[in-house]
Write a protein that holds these residues in place. Structure first.
Motif, short mmCIF file in Angstrom:
data_model
loop_
_atom_site.label_atom_id
_atom_site.label_comp_id
_atom_site.label_asym_id
_atom_site.label_seq_id
_atom_site.Cartn_x
_atom_site.Cartn_y
_atom_site.Cartn_z
N THR A 1 -27.50 -76.71 -57.25
CA THR A 1 -27.54 -78.17 -57.37
C THR A 1 -28.25 -78.78 -56.17
OG1 THR A 1 -25.44 -78.15 -58.59
CG2 THR A 1 -26.14 -80.25 -57.67
N LEU A 2 -27.98 -78.25 -54.98
CA LEU A 2 -28.64 -78.73 -53.77
C LEU A 2 -30.15 -78.53 -53.86
CD1 LEU A 2 -28.49 -79.81 -50.85
CD2 LEU A 2 -28.12 -77.45 -50.10
N VAL A 3 -30.57 -77.36 -54.33
CA VAL A 3 -32.00 -77.08 -54.46
C VAL A 3 -32.65 -78.04 -55.45
CG1 VAL A 3 -33.69 -75.37 -55.24
CG2 VAL A 3 -31.78 -74.67 -53.80
N GLY A 4 -31.98 -78.27 -56.59
CA GLY A 4 -32.52 -79.19 -57.58
C GLY A 4 -32.70 -80.59 -57.04
N LEU A 5 -31.71 -81.08 -56.31
CA LEU A 5 -31.79 -82.43 -55.73
C LEU A 5 -32.87 -82.52 -54.65
CD1 LEU A 5 -27.99 -83.26 -55.48
CD2 LEU A 5 -29.63 -84.34 -57.01
N ARG A 6 -33.00 -81.47 -53.85
CA ARG A 6 -33.99 -81.48 -52.78
C ARG A 6 -35.41 -81.44 -53.33
NH1 ARG A 6 -33.61 -83.52 -48.20
NH2 ARG A 6 -34.86 -81.95 -47.12
#
Length: 279
Positions: free
Chosen positions: A97-102
């Motif tokens: 999720t963090l990678v997707g948002l970044r």
């Protein structure tokens, strides 16, 4: 021969609780993502994005999954969970999720050079696979007195649901300036997580072997007790931060006042998603 399986052994109220938990976690996460989009510094952007990933991945996805698993029952067999795979599922949900948002809002130059729609698509696909990956790594942790198999068509359908709804939710979070618009975004994301979960669960086939040894591992209640405590803590941090933070309008006014007092001339300031503000 497939054995009988129950998905709502504790009643339909569990479905409602799972959905509400997911929607609340996603709303807090999308609100943090909006703060990240409006942040002026990379440090603030990273901090808000991390809180968004913890809220969506840790609460909206992971905690919802294990609330739903409270209703999973296989008559004639105890159900246990492998702790290592369960922790892996948490890490996978939050990290992806963090990678997707970044990807959607990043300081990396070559990523920022991509069209915003492409970044939205890539971020949504990664988040969709995060939901699916969390679910199936969580299911890999299940131990019963026998074997458990996943239907491939149901797996494919659940992944598609997660990807499509994640793209829609990220798009809504990007354009949602007002909280009233983020509510449907959280509702969509909550629907995605719940729909993915129960679509995947519908494809489960169980074979119970009475001669097999009793499964080893943790019970669902043993997992959920610390899970709820951690989930409340994960939500408390972004909620307090959101309540204490200044609104976007306040930040704009403060910046304009500082510029006016400093007497700076017109200059273009870069903003997230390619927007610019004249100062």
């Amino acid at each position: 021969m497939s054995h009988e399986v129950h998905h709502f052994s504790m009643g339909g109220w569990l479905f409602a609780l799972a959905y509400i938990t997911s929607a609340v976690g996603c709303y807090a996460g999308l609100s943090c993502a909006r703060k990240a989009a409006n942040a002026w510094t990379s440090v603030a952007r990273t901090r808000w994005t991390l809180m968004a990933a913890l809220s969506i991945g840790g609460v909206g996805i992971w905690l919802m999954h294990f609330i739903g698993m409270m209703g999973f029952d296989v008559p004639g067999s105890a159900i246990r969970y492998d702790l290592g795979l369960t922790l892996l599922s948490v890490a996978l949900a939050v990290t992806a999720t963090l990678v997707g948002l970044r990807i959607l809002d990043t300081d990396v130059q070559w990523i920022r050079g991509l069209p915003s729609d492409v970044r939205l698509l890539v971020g949504g696909v990664i988040m969709g696979f995060a939901v699916a990956g969390m679910h199936y790594s969580g299911m890999a942790a299940v131990r019963i007195q026998g074997e458990l198999e996943q239907g491939r068509s149901y797996v494919a359908a659940s992944v598609a649901i997660g990807v499509v709804a994640s793209i829609v939710a990220l798009w809504l979070s990007r354009v949602a300036e007002r909280p009233a618009v983020r509510i449907p975004a959280a509702a969509v994301m909550g629907c995605a997580v719940v729909a993915l979960h129960y679509t995947g669960m519908a494809g489960i086939a169980v074979t119970v072997d009475p001669s097999a040894p009793n499964p080893e591992g943790m019970t669902i209640m043993t997992l959920l007790f610390p899970g709820f405590i951690i989930g409340v803590a994960l939500l408390a941090v972004p909620v307090v931060a959101l309540m204490a933070s200044a609104s976007t309008q306040d930040l704009e006014q403060e910046r304009e006042m500082a510029i006016w007092l400093g007497g700076d001339g017109p200059e273009t300031v870069s903003r997230p998603y390619g927007r610019h503000v004249k100062r």
